[in-house]
Scaffold this active site. Structure first.
Site, PDB file in Angstrom:
ATOM      1  N   TYR A   1     -16.737 -18.446 -25.215  1.00 52.72           N
ATOM      2  CA  TYR A   1     -16.871 -19.888 -25.424  1.00 52.72           C
ATOM      3  C   TYR A   1     -15.939 -20.642 -26.417  1.00 52.72           C
ATOM      4  CZ  TYR A   1     -18.463 -24.348 -27.160  1.00 52.72           C
ATOM      5  OH  TYR A   1     -18.287 -25.793 -27.935  1.00 52.72           O
TER       6      TYR A   1
ATOM      7  N   ASN B   1      -3.191  -2.737  -2.674  1.00 56.31           N
ATOM      8  CA  ASN B   1      -2.874  -1.705  -3.796  1.00 56.31           C
ATOM      9  C   ASN B   1      -3.799  -0.761  -4.213  1.00 56.31           C
ATOM     10  OD1 ASN B   1      -0.101  -2.657  -5.264  1.00 56.31           O
ATOM     11  ND2 ASN B   1      -0.809  -4.324  -4.318  1.00 56.31           N
TER      12      ASN B   1
ATOM     13  N   ALA C   1       0.820  -1.254  -0.016  1.00 58.08           N
ATOM     14  CA  ALA C   1      -0.059  -0.074  -0.077  1.00 58.08           C
ATOM     15  C   ALA C   1       0.892   1.160   0.029  1.00 58.08           C
ATOM     16  CB  ALA C   1      -0.955   0.122   1.306  1.00 58.08           C
TER      17      ALA C   1
ATOM     18  N   ALA D   1       6.634  -9.295  -2.794  1.00 52.07           N
ATOM     19  CA  ALA D   1       5.653  -9.969  -3.122  1.00 52.07           C
ATOM     20  C   ALA D   1       5.398 -10.892  -1.817  1.00 52.07           C
ATOM     21  CB  ALA D   1       5.823 -10.822  -4.386  1.00 52.07           C
TER      22      ALA D   1
ATOM     23  N   CYS E   1       2.606 -12.459  -1.208  1.00 50.24           N
ATOM     24  CA  CYS E   1       1.757 -13.414  -1.462  1.00 50.24           C
ATOM     25  C   CYS E   1       2.742 -14.639  -2.159  1.00 50.24           C
ATOM     26  CB  CYS E   1       0.601 -13.048  -2.465  1.00 50.24           C
ATOM     27  SG  CYS E   1      -0.407 -11.847  -1.530  1.00 50.24           S
TER      28      CYS E   1
ATOM     29  N   ARG F   1       3.005  10.403  -9.626  1.00 51.89           N
ATOM     30  CA  ARG F   1       2.493  10.939 -11.107  1.00 51.89           C
ATOM     31  C   ARG F   1       1.241  11.679 -11.178  1.00 51.89           C
ATOM     32  NH1 ARG F   1       2.686   4.926 -10.902  1.00 51.89           N
ATOM     33  NH2 ARG F   1       0.201   4.870 -10.793  1.00 51.89           N
TER      34      ARG F   1
END
Length: 546
Positions: free
Chosen positions: A425, A304, A11, A40, A42, A21
């Protein structure tokens, strides 16, 4: 504008990068306790298992690279120890030198994350006791496994991280057991009958889960030798503690910031009760998108998204965060699991008139190589037909079903809105009627009364008592059940009374539904279909296998 951010993992770095930015003139400084930023978390279990080969792959950015990339300043090994809201300052201590510093801010972002829960028991200091929160944690466990010194491990905690670590240790040849104090693994994530199914799959793949079991101590001389539980002592060479996390907000206890259970309360703009202080990530409390109630979401995805929104609000925009839905997905040993929205009991607790259905549906064209099944539990409101939640199990891409449901629930879609959607599909990807859409149709049939059933949970609770079991599968497997061949039913069935209570069971549920439809036409009034068939309700065939 001087913006100070405390915390530099998910975060915090997201907020810093986005803010620079949005407003290049903002003076952004990150204070982070660790030496790594933007890693990371996770991915740690997969580094343990060697799926991710190099530790460097876990670190998205180094402090130096992040500064050059974004323009934000990063100060590592700096632990915030207090804030003065009146003076708008934060005091921090350099972990390496012990030196204290004071940092001024116009706006403050608290993104301090959370730390692993440490139980109050003996043996935590023994060699081969591991946590799983940082790249260093994962590296230590992987090194021990690669050395060959760990043959048996006990994972304490049956949540995502614990089960993912268990899967990766199992893949490395370590004999793994999982213990959890809750009645089932994945507590709060899946409904009990789905958790029970996953436990059986894990057992089939070499991971035994012992639930309703408490950790009482870790035993050994110098290193782990046994894990003492409330049931018995388990031999082990390692103990991995994955008992959840607690918000890193201890330094804020006297700050006057509103908190609940250690998390910082935020409004829709992610501000605390001090409008100049924002909180994002694992240390913050957000809201449930469906109910509007407070909800904690210690997930990388939430961190995030919240970091990005906080940055836009810091830059002068007014962007509201509608909240989370408990969305999650995990790859476990032999099965993938996913869910979003409200589970059955929470939906009832929120005041909805709940209906559920469990389906077993093809995950792609049945004739395509590698085709399998999804087991789906859908939760909806009876009155409005609004979709409320979904849980999905299977070896395939369960996330695609979950993500459709995320979109639908976010848009407050009804089942009718979803019934004829033009999903993608082709045989390698899906079925002509998408698995999600198929389940919507089954739910609508149930709501209309055309599909009368007993759910797996109700079946476990004895709802089928007094019913005669009819095996309607192509290849019958239920010992002691009467077999009825659907294709031969062209009128009353010999031996079955029209008012008899009949439980129709097949492999997945579809053939039993077709038999129910036909029997109703011929005047049978007491039929029920067992949702999920013997695929999900495995107890019906276990005696035969034994």
């Amino acid at each position: 504008m001087k913006v100070l951010i405390i915390g530099g993992v998910a975060a915090g770095t997201k907020a810093a990068a986005k803010l620079k930015r949005e407003d290049r003139s903002a003076e952004v400084t990150i204070l982070t306790k660790g030496g790594d930023i933007s890693y990371a978390g996770c991915g740690l279990p997969y580094y343990v298992g060697g799926v991710i080969p190099d530790r460097e792959q876990l670190v998205v950015n180094t402090p130096q690279a992040f500064e050059k990339l974004t323009g934000a300043r990063v100060l590592t090994r700096m632990e915030a120890v207090g804030i003065d809201r009146a003076a708008k300052t934060v005091e921090a201590v350099n972990e390496e030198t012990g030196e204290k510093s004071v940092y001024e801010y116009d706006k403050l972002v608290i993104a301090t994350g959370a730390s692993p829960f440490k139980p109050d028991c003996e043996g935590l200091e023994l060699q081969n006791v591991f946590y799983m929160r940082t790249p260093d944690d994962a590296a230590a466990l992987r090194s021990a496994v690669d050395s060959g010194s760990i043959r048996r491990a006990v994972v304490v905690g049956g949540g995502f991280i614990g089960l993912e670590v268990a899967e990766n240790l199992n893949a490395k040849g370590v004999k793994v057991s999982v213990i959890d104090f809750a009645p089932h693994i994945l507590p709060g994530f899946l409904d009990p009958e789905f958790s029970g199914y996953v436990e059986n799959v894990l057992a089939d793949n070499g991971i035994m889960c012992f639930t309703g079991v408490a950790l009482e101590g870790i035993l050994g001389t110098g290193k782990v030798e046994k894990v003492q539980t409330s049931r018995r002592a388990m031999k082990a060479d390692a103990c991995i503690l994955a008992m959840g996390v607690r918000p890193n907000t201890g330094f804020l206890q006297d700050s006057g910031l509103e908190m609940v259970k250690g998390t910082l309360l935020t409004n829709q703009y992610l501000q605390t009760n001090d409008p100049d202080i924002y909180a994002v990530g694992d240390c913050a409390m957000v809201t449930n998108r469906v109910t509007g109630a407070p909800q904690w979401s210690p997930m990388g995805s939430t961190a995030n998204i919240a970091g990005r929104i906080a940055a836009m609000n810091l830059a002068g925009k007014q962007v509201s965060y509608p909240g989370v839905m408990g969305t999650g997905v995990a790859k476990l040993a032999g099965i993938n699991v996913g869910r979003t929205g409200l589970n059955e009991q929470p939906a009832k607790d929120a005041g909805f008139d709940v209906e559920t259905v469990v389906t077993v549906v093809d995950d792609k064209a049945h004739y395509y190589p590698g085709a399998g099944s999804f087991i789906i539990k859908m939760i909806a409101d009876r009155a409005s037909h609004r979709l409320l939640g979904i849980q999905v199990l299977g070896k395939g891409a369960v996330d695609k079903v979950v993500d459709i449901a995320v979109t639908a629930i976010s848009m407050k879609a009804t089942l009718e809105d979803l019934q004829t959607m033009d999903f993608a599909y082709a045989p390698p990807f899906s079925t002509a009627i998408h698995p999600f859409e198929h389940t919507v149709n089954v739910m609508l049939n149930k709501l209309s009364g055309g599909f009368e059933t007993i759910t797996p949970a109700a079946f476990e609770d004895g709802a089928a008592e007094g019913y005669k079991i009819i095996d309607s599968a192509i290849n019958p497997t239920i010992r002691g059940a009467s077999f009825v061949n659907l294709t031969e039913v062209e009128g009353p069935v010999e031996g079955l009374a029209k008012d008899e209570k009949l439980l129709l069971v097949c492999a997945k549920g579809k053939r039993a539904y077709m038999l129910q439809n036909r029997l109703k036409y011929y005047g049978y009034t007491g039929t029920k279909v067992l949702e999920g068939g013997v695929t999900f309700n495995t107890s019906l065939t276990e005696d035969e296998e034994e």
